[in-house]
Design a protein around this motif. Structure first.
Motif, PDB file in Angstrom:
ATOM      1  N   UNK A  45     -11.019   9.396  -6.854  1.00 19.81           N
ATOM      2  CA  UNK A  45      -9.805   9.711  -6.443  1.00 19.81           C
ATOM      3  C   UNK A  45      -9.768   9.248  -4.795  1.00 19.81           C
ATOM      4  N   UNK A  46      -8.766   8.551  -4.580  1.00 18.42           N
ATOM      5  CA  UNK A  46      -8.609   8.165  -3.088  1.00 18.42           C
ATOM      6  C   UNK A  46      -7.370   8.605  -2.485  1.00 18.42           C
ATOM      7  N   UNK A  47      -7.423   9.332  -1.455  1.00 15.48           N
ATOM      8  CA  UNK A  47      -6.112   9.744  -0.807  1.00 15.48           C
ATOM      9  C   UNK A  47      -5.608   9.049   0.437  1.00 15.48           C
ATOM     10  N   UNK A  48      -6.646   8.263   1.079  1.00 18.58           N
ATOM     11  CA  UNK A  48      -6.352   7.981   2.528  1.00 18.58           C
ATOM     12  C   UNK A  48      -6.628   6.359   2.567  1.00 18.58           C
ATOM     13  N   UNK A  49      -5.368   5.505   1.944  1.00 20.93           N
ATOM     14  CA  UNK A  49      -5.498   4.179   2.021  1.00 20.93           C
ATOM     15  C   UNK A  49      -4.206   3.390   2.162  1.00 20.93           C
ATOM     16  N   UNK A  50      -4.273   2.648   3.236  1.00 20.98           N
ATOM     17  CA  UNK A  50      -2.912   2.020   3.690  1.00 20.98           C
ATOM     18  C   UNK A  50      -2.819   0.797   2.858  1.00 20.98           C
ATOM     19  N   UNK A  51      -1.677   0.669   2.238  1.00 21.97           N
ATOM     20  CA  UNK A  51      -1.129  -0.326   1.435  1.00 21.97           C
ATOM     21  C   UNK A  51      -1.199  -1.757   2.255  1.00 21.97           C
ATOM     22  N   UNK A  52      -0.580  -1.664   3.583  1.00 22.07           N
ATOM     23  CA  UNK A  52      -0.679  -2.895   4.321  1.00 22.07           C
ATOM     24  C   UNK A  52      -2.124  -3.178   5.035  1.00 22.07           C
ATOM     25  N   UNK A  53      -3.003  -2.248   4.716  1.00 23.25           N
ATOM     26  CA  UNK A  53      -4.300  -2.564   5.132  1.00 23.25           C
ATOM     27  C   UNK A  53      -5.246  -2.989   3.983  1.00 23.25           C
ATOM     28  N   UNK A  54      -4.457  -3.248   2.745  1.00 21.70           N
ATOM     29  CA  UNK A  54      -5.337  -3.515   1.673  1.00 21.70           C
ATOM     30  C   UNK A  54      -5.039  -4.771   0.892  1.00 21.70           C
ATOM     31  N   UNK A  55      -4.318  -5.623   1.718  1.00 22.41           N
ATOM     32  CA  UNK A  55      -3.599  -7.060   0.970  1.00 22.41           C
ATOM     33  C   UNK A  55      -4.891  -7.706   0.950  1.00 22.41           C
ATOM     34  N   UNK A  56      -5.117  -8.369  -0.230  1.00 14.46           N
ATOM     35  CA  UNK A  56      -6.066  -9.458  -0.521  1.00 14.46           C
ATOM     36  C   UNK A  56      -6.068 -10.480   0.558  1.00 14.46           C
ATOM     37  N   UNK A  57      -7.134 -10.924   0.986  1.00 15.01           N
ATOM     38  CA  UNK A  57      -7.293 -12.056   1.969  1.00 15.01           C
ATOM     39  C   UNK A  57      -6.971 -13.198   1.257  1.00 15.01           C
ATOM     40  N   UNK A  58      -7.315 -13.503   0.009  1.00 16.49           N
ATOM     41  CA  UNK A  58      -6.788 -14.712  -0.727  1.00 16.49           C
ATOM     42  C   UNK A  58      -5.276 -14.726  -0.803  1.00 16.49           C
TER      43      UNK A  58
END
Length: 420
Positions: A45-58
């Motif tokens: 379970x993950x509660x603290x993750x920013x969508x805009x900090x998760x964009x794939x590099x590819x």
């Protein structure tokens, strides 16, 4: 044997990472993603993750090429030249320096409905790959408008991608809308949007940004209104700011969870208040190193482990995340949290910027910080019971986790015994 193990770790496929720029390797990566999803049993379970900090590099690189992005000094747009603009190097001295990456890559996606839907869908897939059962991802809709969309249109595009991902992968996703410290004029609208899209998976609001230079005061009315509307609240505090920042988040903005919160170990009274009131602390280990958030707690005899990015089988100059290992047993605030049974969990924060996965965070906690497997399992259940869900939804989530952590025979016997 040690060298073989090291080679395997070095070349390990990471979600969100372009391992090779060739089309053939990209296709292999995609097929491996899909195979791994079918074999992994979701148990995190993950509660603290920013969508805009998760964009794939590819994905960012692909969009940058299509949109004709120019690098400084007319540098050629290659993946190796591109990565330093979207990833934090291991030498990073502050949260402000960490956040400098976002103004470069956010415009690549912002204002583009198709791109927003794409990155949201890919986020769900990457969480599935990593064995995440439930996650809450956060973002600022205002930062993603590019003056082309309304904040509501951003939310709808992201929700569309998330829904599509959730249908395909066994991951349950909710969203948190971020207020931004330096833009208090957006905060009341964020509360309105959170209320408007409550039935579409928006479960809370957050306050993010630079704690040092932007006070919490202008945001207090918005958070009070959120309380009135029954909207959940989490706040970034005590990351690189003072312990007073955490106190204000709780007392003035009625935060139910605290993002990071490491400085509470410096104030015994506040620490005890958080423990007694079961306030959840969202911990992000690697980013706490990169933003210098825990610098004062790191012993002088510590050792830093670093890796470089591998591209086309060659080591590049781009540094990956660093882990810190100390010769001393206790040095990180989470040791205190674990010892005193505080309600805390582990998350990635900005995995694409930090070049990590949730697996890295648990590995770091286990191998370098010496938390026990039982303490790490407790982190997962802490996150589940602190999720911004209804009581019924939380109960179901915990039941799903229990079925993954406890052998089914024992579980069935227990259920049979308790039903008598």
């Amino acid at each position: 044997m040690e060298n073989q193990t090291s080679d395997v770790e070095e070349n390990k496929i990471l979600p969100g990472t372009l391992i090779d720029s060739t089309e053939k390797i990209a296709q292999n990566l995609s097929s491996q993603r899909r195979r791994s999803v079918s074999y992994n049993q979701a148990s995190l379970v993950e509660l603290h993750i920013h969508l805009d900090g998760s964009f794939r590099h590819s994905t960012l690189f692909d969009l940058a090429q299509k949109k004709g992005l120019k690098l400084v000094n007319d540098m050629e747009l290659t993946i190796e030249n591109f990565l330093p603009y979207v990833c934090v190097k291991t030498v990073c001295t502050s949260l402000a320096e960490f956040l400098e990456k976002f103004p470069f890559f956010t415009p690549i996606v912002a204002g583009d409905v198709e791109a927003l839907e794409r990155v949201a869908y890919e986020f769900v897939e990457d969480q599935a790959i990593q064995g995440v059962l439930y996650t809450e991802t956060r973002y600022s809709p205002h930062y993603l408008t590019a003056d082309k969309l309304q904040p509501g249109e951003v939310i709808e595009a992201i929700n569309c991608g998330l829904r599509r991902g959730m249908k395909e992968y066994d991951v349950d996703v909710r969203t948190i809308l971020c207020c931004v410290r330096q833009n208090p004029e957006w905060s009341m609208e964020i509360v309105k949007l959170a209320d408007q899209y409550r039935s579409a998976g928006v479960v809370a609001i957050d306050l993010a940004g630079d704690e040092h230079n932007y006070p919490i005061d202008p945001h207090i009315p918005a958070f009070k209104h959120a309380v009135e509307l029954g909207i959940h609240r989490t706040i970034h505090a005590g990351e690189t700011g003072s312990v007073e920042s955490v106190r204000q988040a709780i007392e003035l903005c009625h935060a139910e969870r605290i993002g990071h919160g490491y400085t509470i170990v410096d104030d015994p009274l506040l620490y005890d208040y958080i423990r007694r009131n079961d306030i959840h602390i969202e911990c992000c280990l690697t980013s706490s190193i990169q933003t210098n958030a825990i610098a004062k707690y790191i012993p002088v005899d510590s050792e830093k482990r670093e890796k470089n990015f591998i591209l086309n089988g060659q080591e590049t100059k781009t540094r990956l995340h660093s882990h810190i290992r100390s010769k001393k047993e206790i040095w990180h605030p989470i040791h205190h949290f674990a010892r005193d049974s505080l309600n805390f969990s582990l998350s990635c924060d900005d995995p694409s910027v930090s070049q990590i996965t949730i697996e890295h965070e648990y590995e770091h906690a286990l191998a370098d910080l010496k938390l026990s497997p039982a303490q790490l399992a407790q982190c997962v259940f802490n996150a589940a019971r602190s999720a911004f869900l209804t009581n019924t939804e939380k109960k179901l989530l915990v039941q799903r986790l229990v079925a993954r952590y406890i052998p089914i025979g024992i579980l069935q016997d227990h259920l049979h015994d308790t039903s008598i």
